[in-house]
Scaffold this motif. Structure first.
Motif, PDB file in Angstrom:
ATOM      1  N   PRO A   1     -41.764 -45.889   0.871  1.00 64.66           N
ATOM      2  CA  PRO A   1     -41.945 -46.257  -0.544  1.00 64.66           C
ATOM      3  C   PRO A   1     -41.075 -47.458  -0.915  1.00 64.66           C
TER       4      PRO A   1
ATOM      5  N   SER B   1     -46.184 -44.246  -0.470  1.00 69.86           N
ATOM      6  CA  SER B   1     -45.556 -43.345  -1.443  1.00 69.86           C
ATOM      7  C   SER B   1     -44.580 -42.385  -0.761  1.00 69.86           C
ATOM      8  N   GLU B   2     -44.807 -42.102   0.528  1.00 73.18           N
ATOM      9  CA  GLU B   2     -43.951 -41.122   1.195  1.00 73.18           C
ATOM     10  C   GLU B   2     -43.186 -41.683   2.397  1.00 73.18           C
TER      11      GLU B   2
ATOM     12  N   THR C   1     -43.640 -50.325 -10.271  1.00 75.69           N
ATOM     13  CA  THR C   1     -42.538 -50.145  -9.319  1.00 75.69           C
ATOM     14  C   THR C   1     -41.544 -51.291  -9.417  1.00 75.69           C
TER      15      THR C   1
ATOM     16  N   ASP D   1     -50.780 -41.941   2.195  1.00 72.68           N
ATOM     17  CA  ASP D   1     -49.519 -41.794   1.454  1.00 72.68           C
ATOM     18  C   ASP D   1     -48.381 -42.625   2.085  1.00 72.68           C
TER      19      ASP D   1
ATOM     20  N   PRO E   1     -47.773 -48.034  -3.846  1.00 67.63           N
ATOM     21  CA  PRO E   1     -48.002 -46.606  -3.582  1.00 67.63           C
ATOM     22  C   PRO E   1     -49.359 -46.102  -4.064  1.00 67.63           C
TER      23      PRO E   1
ATOM     24  N   GLY F   1     -41.325 -42.527  -8.842  1.00 67.06           N
ATOM     25  CA  GLY F   1     -41.563 -43.868  -8.311  1.00 67.06           C
ATOM     26  C   GLY F   1     -41.956 -44.870  -9.357  1.00 67.06           C
TER      27      GLY F   1
END
Lengths: 544, 105
Positions: free
Chosen positions: A52, A48-49, A208, A45, A216, B100
C-alpha cells in the motif's frame, strides 16, 4: 476469454499505455486479438494489502529502503521495478537508470496519471500535426476519464474533463506566487490526471495523497482496472500473461512478418503465435530489444533497422525538483481533502545564458509526509526539538517537479548488449549522457522554482536535478518519420519496409516535448486501432 | 564484514539497540514489529550482523557504548524513521489511520 489460439488477427506485445488502448478498441471491433504480457497479473489487493502507499504497511520500509536516503529518490525503490536479471537492461550501477515493470499494465501500475495533450509546436518533426490527433485525444480522454479544467492556454490544449479535486491552501499559495510574476507564459492550473474524482463509485479516488505508489482502488486509469474487464469475456480476445516475446517472426527477407515467438516464463517453453498484424507496444527500450533480437540473415542488425535508426535518439525529460516547508503553513491542522497530492500543473519558460528561452511544465505536490523523508533536514537537532518541529511543520511541505524537453542525440542510444536475462534472452545496452543544454535548462528551472517557493514563504529548499532515466518518460528510439532514413515507423506507425509490423509506444515520439507523453501514446494507439480496423475492412472487401 | 545473523540473536540485538534510542519509550511497545522489519531490510540486517560480531553479542548478549561503531548512524536513523512513521506520532498530528484514505472531510 477465448481458448488459447495459435493464430490471431492482431498480436499486441505489451499491456501498458499503448497496448491497452488498442487491444480494447480492436477487440470491441470484432478482430481476433491476443495481448502478450511478459509479466504476471498482480493480485487485486496488491496496492491495498501487499504494497500500500505510504507508511500503512511496515512504516513504508521494504527490503531495499536505505538510510540515509535522498528524499527525491524515494519513488524509485518500489519492489515492482525489474532488476538487472529480469529486465531489458542489466541496470549497471553507474549507467542510465532504466525503470521497467514486468506485470500486467507495465509502468502504468505506478503511473502518476498525468494526462496532457501535446500542442501544435510539440509536433515539429512529425509527419502530421496536432489537428490530426485531436479527435483521438478526445476519444481517449472520455475512455480513461481525465479530470481537469478548460483554461484556453494555447501551449496546453484543453480536453474532455471531469471536475478535479478542490485546491488546498498550499496550492492557493503556489497559484498566487505564480500570478505575482505577472508573466503571460507562466501558469498554475488544476492538474489533468486520469483519475475518477466523481464520488460514490467503487473506484472513486480515496485521497491517498500520492499516485506513484499504485492506487489501492483503481481510481487511476490502467488497462486491467478499466478496459480489460470490458473485453476479457469476449470470444475474440485473449490475454496471455507470463509470455515474454523474444522475437518477431518472418521468412528471411520477406516484407511481411508472420507472428511472434515468446517464452512461457512459467514453464520455460518457447512458443509461437501467428498473426496477421503484430503491434509492438512494449516500451521505448523493450521494443528495440525485440527488434534487435529479431535479426536474421537478411537483416543482421535487427528487424526494421536497415538504416541503423532503431535505438537511436533515446530521450527522457530532464527534471528539476525542489522541496520546502512553507512557513505560512506551520502549525496548521488539516481540514481539507489531501486528494491525489499533485493538484497543480505549472507552466513557464526558462531563460538560458545565451538569451534564448525554452518551455517547461511541472507540478506542485503537497502530500502527507507519513513516510518521514523530511528527517534529513532535521539533522543536528536534539530529538525533543525534532519532535516539536515535525509536528509544527507536518502539513507545510511542498515539492515542485519541473520537466523540460528531451533532445534527440544520435549518441544517446540503445544497442544490442552482451548480457542475457534470467530467461536467456539477450539484453540491450544504453549509452546516455546528459546533453549540455539540458544542464542549463535544469539550472534555469531550479531558479524559477526557487522564486516561486520563496514567494510562497519557503524556508530551507532542498533541490536536485536529474536526466539519467528517472523521468521515466522514455522516447525516440523507434521514431516516426515519412523518411525511412530518418525514422523507424511511418505516419501509420508501420515499420518502414515491413507491411504488417507496427510500433506503438513512447519510442515513436521523435522529439520528446516538455509535456508528459502518456496521453499522446494512448491517442496514437487509438489512431492505430482505427487504421487497422480500416485496413482489415478494406482487405476483406478486396478478398471478397 | 557481514555474516549470517540468526533471528533470535537479531531480535535480542534490536532490543538492545532500541534501549539506547532516545525514542525508546515509544518504540519499545513495537519491538516485535521493528525486529521483523529490521531483519527483512538488507541494509539494517547487514549492519546488525556487523555489530553482533564487533560486540560478540551472541555470546555475551550485552551491548557496550562503542559496539555500534560505524553502523550507529544507520541504525539510529532507522529507529528515528520508525518513530516518526508510527501510528502514535501520526495520530499526534491528526493523521490517524483511516482505511488508507486521507480525505479530511
Amino acid at each position: 476469454m477465448a481458448i488459447e489460439a495459435d493464430h490471431c488477427d492482431v498480436a499486441i506485445v505489451g499491456t501498458g499505455a499503448g497496448g491497452g488502448i488498442i487491444a480494447h478498441r480492436l477487440a470491441k471491433a470484432g478482430l481476433k486479438v491476443v495481448s502478450l504480457e511478459q509479466g504476471g497479473r498482480l493480485p487485486d489487493d496488491y496496492f491495498s494489502e501487499t504494497a500500500p502507499p505510504g507508511a500503512k504497511l511496515d512504516f513504508g520500509i521494504g527490503p531495499s529502503t536505505v538510510w540515509p536516503a535522498d528524499p527525491h529518490d524515494s519513488l524509485f525503490v518500489h519492489p515492482l521495478f525489474a532488476d538487472g536479471a529480469h529486465g531489458a537492461t542489466p541496470r549497471p550501477a553507474d549507467g542510465f537508470r532504466h525503470f521497467q515493470i514486468l506485470k500486467l499494465n507495465g509502468l502504468q501500475n505506478l503511473w502518476n496519471g498525468v494526462s496532457v495533450r501535446f500542442c501544435e509546436a510539440d509536433f515539429a518533426g512529425w509527419p502530421f500535426g496536432y489537428d490530426h490527433l485531436a479527435d483521438d485525444y478526445s476519444q481517449v480522454e472520455r475512455l480513461i476519464t481525465v479530470c481537469g479544467t478548460k483554461e484556453g492556454i494555447a501551449e496546453l490544449p484543453d480536453g474532455e474533463f471531469i471536475p478535479p479535486k478542490p485546491l488546498r491552501p498550499a496550492d492557493t499559495m503556489i497559484v498566487n506566487a505564480v500570478k505575482s510574476l505577472r508573466e503571460p507564459f507562466s501558469h498554475a492550473i488544476p492538474n489533468r490526471k486520469a483519475i475518477i474524482t466523481t464520488p460514490g463509485l467503487a473506484n472513486s479516488c480515496i485521497s491517498t495523497g500520492i499516485c506513484t505508489s499504485g492506487c489501492p482502488v483503481g481510481a487511476v486509469y490502467k488497462f486491467s482496472a478499466r478496459l480489460l474487464p470490458e473485453i476479457a469475456g469476449l470470444d475474440n480476445y485473449e490475454l496471455r500473461t507470463n509470455a515474454k516475446v523474444t522475437r518477431v517472426l518472418r521468412e528471411p527477407g520477406a516484407e511481411t512478418v508472420s507472428g511472434v515467438e515468446y517464452i512461457d516464463t512459467k514453464t520455460g517453453e518457447r512458443r509461437r503465435l501467428e498473426a496477421r498484424f503484430v503491434v509492438l507496444a512494449a516500451g521505448a527500450i523493450e521494443t528495440p530489444r525485440i527488434l534487435f533480437n529479431s535479426a536474421d540473415d537478411a537483416d543482421p542488425a535487427g528487424l526494421a533497422n536497415r538504416t541503423d535508426r532503431v535505438g537511436q535518439g533515446l530521450q527522457d525529460n530532464p527534471k528539476s525538483v525542489l522541496s520546502t516547508s512553507l512557513l505560512k503553513l506551520w502549525g496548521h491542522k488539516r481540514t481539507y481533502d489531501i486528494g491525489y497530492g499533485d493538484l497543480l500543473i505549472l507552466m513557464s519558460r526558462g531563460k538560458l545564458p545565451d538569451g534564448s528561452d525554452f518551455p517547461f511544465i511541472g507540478h506542485a505536490i503537497h502530500g502527507l509526509p507519513d513516510v518521514p523523508h523530511y528527517l534529513s533536514g532535521f539533522a543536528g537537532f536534539p530529538p525533543a526539538v525534532k519532535i516539536r518541529m515535525a509536528r509544527m511543520m507536518f502539513h507545510s511541505y511542498v515539492t515542485l517537479g519541473l520537466f523540460c524537453a528531451g533532445e534527440a542525440r544520435p549518441e544517446n542510444r540503445i544497442r544490442p548488449g552482451s548480457t542475457t536475462d534470467s530467461d536467456g534472452v539477450p539484453q540491450v545496452t544504453i549509452d546516455f549522457t546528459t546533453p549540455p543544454a539540458a544542464r542549463e535548462q535544469m539550472a534555469s528551472m531550479l531558479k524559477w522554482g526557487r522564486k516561486i517557493l520563496r514567494k510562497a514563504s519557503a524556508t530551507k529548499i532542498y533541490e536536485s536535478i536529474d536526466n539519467n532515466g528517472t523521468g521515466i518518460h522514455y522516447a525516440g528510439t523507434t521514431a516516426i518519420s515519412d523518411d525511412p532514413s530518418a525514422g523507424v515507423v511511418d505516419r501509420d506507425l508501420r515499420c518502414h519496409g515491413l507491411d504488417n509490423l507496427y510500433v506503438c509506444d513512447g519510442g515513436v515520439i521523435p522529439n520528446l516535448p516538455d509535456k508528459h507523453l502518456t496521453l499522446s501514446i494512448m491517442a496514437l494507439s487509438n489512431r492505430l486501432g482505427r487504421h487497422l480496423e480500416e485496413r482489415v475492412q478494406s482487405e476483406t472487401k478486396v478478398a471478397a | 564484514m557481514s555474516v549470517k545473523l540468526t533471528d533470535d540473536v537479531g531480535a535480542a540485538l534490536v532490543a538492545a539497540i532500541v534501549a539506547r534510542s532516545p525514542y525508546r519509550r515509544a518504540l519499545t511497545p513495537m519491538i516485535g514489529e521493528i525486529t521483523r522489519i529490521a531483519l527483512a531490510n538488507n541494509q539494517i540486517r547487514a549492519a546488525l550482523a556487523d555489530v553482533a560480531i564487533r560486540s560478540n553479542f551472541e555470546a555475551t548478549r550485552t551491548l557496550g557504548r562503542r559496539d555500534l561503531g560505524p553502523q550507529r548512524a544507520t541504525l539510529m536513523s532507522f529507529l528515528e524513521y520508525v518513530y516518526f512513521a508510527s501510528p502514535a506520532f501520526l495520530a499526534s498530528v491528526g493523521e490517524g489511520p483511516k482505511e488508507g484514505s486521507h480525505n479530511g472531510h
